[in-house]
Design an enzyme around this catalytic site. Structure first.
Site, mmCIF file in Angstrom:
data_model
loop_
_atom_site.group_PDB
_atom_site.id
_atom_site.type_symbol
_atom_site.label_atom_id
_atom_site.label_comp_id
_atom_site.label_asym_id
_atom_site.label_seq_id
_atom_site.Cartn_x
_atom_site.Cartn_y
_atom_site.Cartn_z
ATOM 1 N N GLU A 215 0.880 -1.174 0.000
ATOM 2 C CA GLU A 215 0.000 0.000 0.000
ATOM 3 C C GLU A 215 0.907 1.210 0.000
ATOM 4 O OE1 GLU A 215 -2.735 0.045 3.236
ATOM 5 O OE2 GLU A 215 -3.915 -1.611 2.469
ATOM 6 N N CYS A 249 -2.610 9.027 2.871
ATOM 7 C CA CYS A 249 -2.117 8.539 1.569
ATOM 8 C C CYS A 249 -3.111 8.762 0.436
ATOM 9 C CB CYS A 249 -1.741 7.065 1.656
ATOM 10 S SG CYS A 249 -3.102 5.972 2.127
#
Length: 469
Positions: A215, A249
């Site tokens: 990720e 993010c």
């Protein structure tokens, strides 16, 4: 917290290697029982979690409740509700040519896993990914970020009460401990962090051919059409960008806005930022701080460089190194050579790029690495379709931002530079499981039709199979 000694890591690693065969036999109810204990412990320790987040980067208790405690608890509840169904063998359809075969998918644990987590959501991310791995039946070594020590202490305390160390073990430390973990052989590695470090993790995984989930991040763009309700869109973006002081993010990284609404959107940002955080956001109890000096200096340097070569400040731009405070900042005319447009910002600075034609924005987005998220605000279905068809991203929200990560039936993950593999919910369970293909002969083995020696009868069977396949 004290750094975990390498000797302790090695000792627990060996214990987990032995214990993974025990966990492989565990039933859904066994795993659910542990997850329920975890859920109760989170509820019982919610005040300690909030205090720890405040100490690590002055995150407000309400924001911690929303983005850390609620998000992790919601994930665990979804797993508890669905795990028995997920663990069942999944039927697949069979063609006529395989009439004697019963085909199905069997989900089994990958084995021993390591989860390496970042500092930006230091409670939600470790706990959510841990829950997925536990649900799949794996052992877990959980490497926490060295930049969130207060949260780490709470997590370690919670997990120690619920899990044996041969099942779940928390590692504290920095580069040395992470490097050592990556030298060990794991059946699955789950890493959340930057693309730069993701490449290092992937290289380490390749030495043992370990399965991997990455990720990562990237510059997540926002397309804003001229036909939108500007006030509604701006409020939506302010929340998505400035929650956690932009250290998310999937936060909007930069806006691509139709030039026709430039004056309205800039005026609205100024107005709504004051409504959200007051005349002096530094005094707002809802606005977090930057995690450490390194990140603070990086952001201030990027902002100062951008302004020095012609960027225009719309709002914010104030910083205080003592508090690691950067005000919610909106800026335009940022050079594409500036760091703010070259790297993921990961902070409370929002560049706006104005375009006269949508293809200008599409060309800009497609000139960069594929982002983790992409957002579209428009009332025009053709505009929305055009952006989706001409871009690639890990995930996309239309007329909203960031909520896709919470949807229980959607996967979360990136593409290429923004990530590999998927997480959360069913997709998290699948990532930590081996999807084993089973073909069970019910009436007669298929190989009977092709037994030696090959004859005209074999040719006839093959001819028939070609017809029915």
């Amino acid at each position: 917290m004290k750094t975990t000694p390498i000797e302790s890591i090695n000792e627990v690693y060996e214990k987990q290697l032995a214990y993974k065969s025990v966990l492989k036999q565990s039933l859904a109810e066994d795993r659910i029982k542990l997850l329920k204990k975890l859920l109760r412990s989170i509820e019982n320790n919610s005040e300690q979690i909030k205090q720890a987040l405040f100490l690590d980067f002055r995150k407000s208790p309400i924001e911690t409740d929303i983005t850390e405690i609620f998000a992790a608890s919601f994930e665990i509840k979804e797993i508890i509700k669905n795990l028995a169904k997920w663990m069942r063998n999944q039927k697949v359809s069979k063609p006529l040519s395989f009439f004697s075969i019963k085909p199905y998918l069997h989900y089994e644990p990958k084995g021993n896993s390591v989860i390496i987590t970042p500092w930006n959501y230091p409670f939600q991310l470790p706990i959510s990914h841990l829950a997925s791995s536990i649900a799949a039946g794996n052992t877990v070594i959980l490497k926490l970020s060295e930049y969130s020590p207060h949260v780490n202490e709470v997590i370690a305390s919670i997990l120690k009460e619920i899990f044996k160390e041969e099942h779940v073990f928390v590692v504290n430390g920095a580069k040395e401990e992470t490097t050592h973990l990556l030298s060990l052989k794991f059946d699955h590695i789950h890493f959340t962090g930057s693309s730069e470090v993701g490449k290092i993790v992937m290289a380490a995984a390749s030495k043992n051919l370990s399965d991997i989930t990455l990720e990562l991040g990237g510059k997540s763009p926002v397309f804003i059409d001229k036909n939108v309700n500007v006030k509604q869109v701006v409020k939506n973006i302010i929340w998505a960008k400035f929650v956690n002081a932009g250290q998310t993010c999937i936060a909007p990284d930069y806006l691509i806005v139709d030039k026709q609404i430039q004056n309205e959107i800039e005026h609205t940002f100024k107005e709504e930022l004051v409504r959200a955080f007051g005349e002096n956001p530094k005094d707002s109890p809802d606005f977090a701080r930057i995690i450490n000096d390194k990140q603070f200096d990086r952001l201030v340097e990027g902002l100062n460089d951008a302004r020095a070569i012609g960027a225009h400040l719309i709002a914010g731009g104030i910083s205080d190194s003592k508090e690691r405070y950067i005000s919610p900042t909106v800026i335009r005319n940022v050079s594409q050579q500036n760091k703010l447009m070259q790297e993921e910002i990961f902070g409370p600075i929002l560049p706006i790029i104005y375009v006269e034609q949508i293809n200008e924005g599409l060309n800009l987005v497609n000139s960069k690495e594929k982002p983790l998220a992409l957002y579209i605000f428009s009332k025009d279905a053709n505009y929305i379709k055009h952006v989706i068809r001409n871009t690639t991203a890990g995930g996309t929200c239309v007329n909203d931002a960031m909520v896709h990560i919470l949807h229980p039936n959607l996967p979360f993950g990136g593409v290429n530079n923004s990530g590999i593999g998927q997480s959360l919910g069913w997709y998290g369970f699948k990532s930590f499981s081996h999807e084993r293909a089973i073909a069970e002969a019910r009436f007669m083995p298929m190989s009977k039709f092709f037994w030696f020696p090959y004859t005209d009868k074999t040719k006839s069977v093959l001819k028939w199979l070609r017809k029915v396949m």
